[in-house]
Design a protein around this motif. Structure first.
Motif, short mmCIF file in Angstrom:
data_model
loop_
_atom_site.label_atom_id
_atom_site.label_comp_id
_atom_site.label_asym_id
_atom_site.label_seq_id
_atom_site.Cartn_x
_atom_site.Cartn_y
_atom_site.Cartn_z
N ALA A 140 40.10 12.29 37.79
CA ALA A 140 40.74 13.55 38.23
C ALA A 140 42.09 13.26 38.88
N TRP A 141 42.16 12.15 39.66
CA TRP A 141 43.44 11.79 40.30
C TRP A 141 44.46 11.29 39.28
N PHE A 142 43.97 10.58 38.26
CA PHE A 142 44.88 10.15 37.19
C PHE A 142 45.48 11.36 36.47
N GLU A 143 44.69 12.43 36.37
CA GLU A 143 45.22 13.69 35.78
C GLU A 143 46.26 14.30 36.71
N LYS A 144 45.94 14.29 38.04
CA LYS A 144 46.86 14.90 39.03
C LYS A 144 48.21 14.21 39.04
N VAL A 145 48.20 12.88 38.87
CA VAL A 145 49.48 12.15 38.89
C VAL A 145 50.12 12.10 37.50
N LYS A 146 49.56 12.92 36.59
CA LYS A 146 50.14 13.15 35.25
C LYS A 146 50.23 11.88 34.41
N LEU A 147 49.18 11.04 34.48
CA LEU A 147 49.10 9.88 33.60
C LEU A 147 48.61 10.33 32.22
N PRO A 148 49.25 9.86 31.15
CA PRO A 148 48.74 10.22 29.81
C PRO A 148 47.39 9.54 29.58
N ASP A 149 46.44 10.24 28.96
CA ASP A 149 45.12 9.68 28.64
C ASP A 149 44.44 9.08 29.88
N PRO A 150 44.09 9.91 30.89
CA PRO A 150 43.50 9.39 32.14
C PRO A 150 42.26 8.52 31.92
N GLU A 151 41.40 8.90 30.98
CA GLU A 151 40.18 8.12 30.74
C GLU A 151 40.52 6.76 30.13
N GLY A 152 41.55 6.73 29.28
CA GLY A 152 41.99 5.45 28.70
C GLY A 152 42.60 4.55 29.76
N VAL A 153 43.43 5.14 30.65
CA VAL A 153 44.07 4.36 31.72
C VAL A 153 43.01 3.76 32.66
N PHE A 154 41.91 4.48 32.85
CA PHE A 154 40.83 4.02 33.73
C PHE A 154 40.37 2.61 33.33
N ASN A 155 40.32 2.36 32.01
CA ASN A 155 39.81 1.07 31.51
C ASN A 155 40.91 0.06 31.20
N ARG A 156 42.18 0.42 31.45
CA ARG A 156 43.26 -0.50 31.14
C ARG A 156 43.62 -1.37 32.36
N TYR A 157 44.21 -2.52 32.06
CA TYR A 157 44.67 -3.43 33.11
C TYR A 157 46.15 -3.13 33.40
#
Length: 573
Positions: A140-157
């Motif tokens: 939800a915070w990754f969405e708030k900070v306007k990161l593209p593909d928040p679920e994908g970013v969750f698993n990225r390094y």
């Protein structure tokens, strides 16, 4: 109600083998809930030390708090002196009630943990929630900070994200526990103007939603005008001026504040000599040197072009994107895509664009430090693209480069004198070492350094001094063509002004031609005769510097210029 943060008469010193250094001298200020306060000053002024002191992040020793209080009241009722807190109490405050976004996201993020794990760690440390809830909150915070593909970013390094995306992960990590105080330590310094503008808007938007107090640290007064309500100006560990933003810009009181405002290239017509801090602090400033609050478009008379020194014809550069098990490239990234242009003798040609657009690759390809896939590089009638490496060696003294990072550009094991004389030895310039030393000392003096610096090592110099040494080394062979790759992007505004003045002076004296690469359009407009705008490996617009800056035709260029933090107030606004 108490202020959110109140610093009273804080003094701090560092102990070292050579003695005691006073870093903060009796500083006092407050931050209210819902307020953005900017701390402004050059490197070494005490900004970052102040911010690290608030969360007690400085190692003690060598740091020692001589006097003062840091009073923190997250709820506006109970007040606590952070300097009196033990480790366990500080653990509750850090990251939970007060959080910090650090300057360099690459070194601030753990490279062996995914971005999602790092934000979850902060939530699980401070909030009594399950791992499943922590993961949901992180996304939800990754969405708030306007990161593209928040679920994908969750698993990225971290290494799989761009600089701007890493900075957004840092913001999400700092904000996820909804702190009352957010400290931002130069969070946009190394970012492109468009990414910088997005990050500034994001911090402001999140701050207004949550009502938290923000301390924003920067050396760029243009950024301050974009985000802050009030600014404190720091100089040599003291607060020399504090005022609301509009008052600070229109009626600066302290000479140092006037200097910081005056030496920004955005406030000066192209080619005019930039004032520097010493002009103001020595009180030798002529009465007419005013802080400019508005720049006017002065149309430039177009003259006939001098002869072409370098011609690039249909240059393309590709890098392998994917390789097979045996190392054979399977797909390519097109870094430079069929680019053609001329560089005229004696001119400064600006090359601008965002990170990843191909500017640096193009600059290095012109010098054959990167091999072109196709195209011609015709320098003084010679096609460099067809020359063998051995044949290029003789031409190397004609074409030089000033790299972006003055820290990694110099060999830490070589003295400054050896670094400058080494290229002279390689190309057999001057008949003996004494003559080479004399030439090196002459160059050091030209770049405002001293003869005694000849025997010193790079670690003994500041970033601005190192950049001047790198310029001296590039000019040691008396080249006719120099590529400056982001050579002022990491410097304070006053040091930047010194280096830009130096480049202009040396260019007039020695007559070399320059390609000046930068993502900062205000700097490029100031120093260049013509500008080329690069986007996704192509030149999308080119023309006279003032024409491109004041009357851009392409939407991409318009967006770049609109993102430049100008920090200009007119008296009627």
């Amino acid at each position: 109600m108490y202020p959110l943060l109140e610093i009273k008469n804080l003094s701090l010193e560092f102990s070292s083998e050579s003695g005691t250094i006073t870093a903060l001298k009796n500083i006092s200020f407050t931050v209210q809930k819902g307020e953005v306060v900017a701390l402004v000053g050059e490197s070494g002024s005490g900004k970052s030390v102040t911010s690290l002191s608030i969360l007690r992040l400085l190692p003690a020793p060598p740091a020692r708090y001589v006097s003062g209080q840091i009073l923190f009241s997250p709820d506006g009722e109970a007040v606590a002196d952070i300097l009196q807190k033990d480790k366990n109490e500080l653990q509750i405050i850090r990251g939970n009630q007060a959080a910090m976004i650090f300057q360099e996201p690459m070194t601030s993020l753990n490279p062996v943990l995914t971005c999602g794990q790092q934000v979850m760690e902060a939530l699980l440390q401070h909030k009594k929630i399950s791992k499943k809830e922590a993961k949901e909150k992180t996304i939800a915070w990754f969405e708030k900070v306007k990161l593209p593909d928040p679920e994908g970013v969750f698993n990225r390094y971290p290494h799989q994200l761009s600089g701007g995306q890493k900075q957004r992960v840092m913001i999400a990590m700092a904000m996820c526990c909804e702190p009352a105080l957010l400290i931002c330590d130069e969070p946009t310094t190394a970012l492109d103007v468009t990414v910088q503008k997005t990050i500034l808007l994001l911090i402001r938007e999140l701050q207004q939603q949550s009502g938290m107090g923000v301390i924003f640290i920067t050396h760029d007064l243009g950024v301050v005008a974009e985000i802050a309500d009030r600014a404190l100006v720091m100089y040599k560990g003291e607060i020399v001026e504090q005022n609301p933003i509009r008052e600070l810009f229109l009626h600066p009181k302290h000479p140092y504040t006037k200097a910081l405002l005056a030496c920004r290239p955005v406030n000066h017509p192209r080619g005019e000599r930039l004032p520097v801090v010493s002009d103001f602090m020595n009180e030798k400033t002529p009465a007419q040197t005013q802080v400019v609050t508005q720049i006017i478009d002065h149309p430039v008379q177009k003259t006939e072009h001098p002869p072409v020194l370098l011609r690039a014809e249909n240059i393309s550069v590709r890098f392998p994107a994917k390789k097979s098990f045996w190392g054979k490239p399977l797909s390519f990234t097109q870094a430079v895509d069929n680019v053609s242009f001329d560089v005229y003798k004696g001119e400064t040609l600006g090359l601008v664009g965002e990170s990843g657009c191909g500017k640096t690759t193009l600059g290095r390809t012109l010098l054959r430090l990167v091999e072109p896939a196709s195209g011609k590089i015709i320098y003084n009638g010679i096609d460099l693209a067809n020359k063998k490496r051995e044949e290029l060696r003789d031409l190397r003294k004609e074409i030089q480069i000033v790299f972006q990072d003055p820290y990694s550009s110099l060999n830490p094991r070589l003295t400054i004198g050896n670094a400058i004389t080494e290229p002279m030895k390689v190309h057999r310039l001057h008949s003996n070492n004494t003559q080479r030393k004399d030439k090196a000392v002459e160059l050091l003096e030209k770049v405002d350094l001293k003869a005694e610096h000849f025997t010193r090592y790079p670690h003994e110099f500041s970033g601005g001094q190192r950049q001047r040494i790198v310029i001296a080394r590039a000019l040691a062979l008396n080249p006719s063509f120099v590529v400056c790759d982001e050579s002022v992007s990491a410097l304070d505004v006053s040091v930047q002004a010194q280096v830009l003045n130096l480049l202009n002076d040396l260019k007039k004296e020695m007559g070399f031609t320059v390609i000046f690469i930068s993502h900062d359009l205000s700097v490029v407009r100031y120093i260049s005769d013509r500008i080329m705008v690069m986007h996704k490996g192509r030149i999308v617009e080119s023309g006279m510097a003032d024409d491109i800056y004041f009357h851009p035709q392409m939407e991409y260029t318009q967006n770049l210029i609109a993102s430049v933090p100008k920090g200009i107030f007119s008296s009627g606004s």
